[in-house]
Scaffold this active site. Structure first.
Site, PDB file in Angstrom:
ATOM      1  CE  LYS A   1     -12.875  -7.619   3.437  1.00  0.00           C
ATOM      2  NZ  LYS A   1     -12.375  -7.921   2.789  1.00  0.00           N
TER       3      LYS A   1
ATOM      4  CG  HIS B   1      -1.540  -0.554   0.995  1.00  0.00           C
ATOM      5  ND1 HIS B   1      -2.110  -1.791   2.503  1.00  0.00           N
ATOM      6  CD2 HIS B   1      -2.965  -1.538   0.023  1.00  0.00           C
ATOM      7  CE1 HIS B   1      -3.242  -2.291   2.500  1.00  0.00           C
ATOM      8  NE2 HIS B   1      -3.782  -2.569   1.216  1.00  0.00           N
TER       9      HIS B   1
ATOM     10  NE  ARG C   1      -1.915  -7.451  -4.353  1.00  0.00           N
ATOM     11  CZ  ARG C   1      -2.958  -7.911  -3.491  1.00  0.00           C
ATOM     12  NH1 ARG C   1      -2.264  -7.940  -2.647  1.00  0.00           N
ATOM     13  NH2 ARG C   1      -4.119  -8.870  -4.042  1.00  0.00           N
TER      14      ARG C   1
END
Ligand code: PNS
Length: 165
Positions: A43, A19, A92
């Site tokens: 979550k 990050h 990524r």
């Protein structure tokens, strides 16, 4: 020329060196970056919002032109509220692509004025994620070098509280 602000949204549970690589790259393009943590009641995060804000601030101490904030609801609405029309996401390995593509297209449907831009994370962090780092840390694995020092410390506190108090 007016200042260009971009939004870097995510859960950041916790922030990783991957990050941070995106934050540093984004700051080379934009005048200001808002790191926006989604408050998602569905979550269950490992770290509270306050802990995540603290770790991000510590990891980016001395870095100018950033703001750490939280949001709920739609990301595109939050961007408009913050006078921004750019969402930055890190990419990524290939596995990110489908999810990111879905999200970018949904955001585009919701507000055509908000643009998603993707920055490649440094190759060193290509295969790391908050999830896999948490898993390794939960079993006592050494995750130094993958996360900022403050996160490494906090993970150790979470997973072996007695040893670190
Ligand atoms: O850290 P993550 O899981 O990759 O972050 C995902 C996040 C927070 C960027 C995404 O879930 C989001 O923007 N949620 C806000 C709700 C929203 O706008 N949904 C519509 C687009 S998917």
């Amino acid at each position: 020329m007016s200042e260009k602000t971009a939004i870097y949204p995510g859960f950041f549970d916790p922030i990783t060196n991957g990050h941070l690589s995106i934050v540093n790259r984004a700051l080379k393009i934009f005048d200001k970056l808002i790191i926006a943590i989604l408050k998602n009641p569905q979550k269950a995060p490992l770290f509270s919002i306050e802990e995540r804000i603290y770790m991000i601030r510590e990891a980016l101490k001395g870095v100018e032109n950033i703001e750490v904030d939280t949001f709920d609801g739609l990301l595109v609405d939050y961007a408009v509220e913050k006078n921004s029309n750019v969402v930055v996401r890190g990419l990524r390995a290939l596995s990110d692509f489908e999810y990111e593509f879905q999200m970018a297209l949904m955001n585009r449907k919701l507000n055509r004025n908000v643009q998603s831009i993707f920055l490649m994370t440094d190759y060193k962090w290509f295969y790391t994620s908050s999830t896999i780092i948490k898993e390794a840390a939960s079993f006592g694995g050494d995750i130094s070098g993958l996360v900022p020092d403050v996160v490494n410390r906090k993970l150790k506190e979470k997973f072996s509280p007695t040893k670190n108090t």
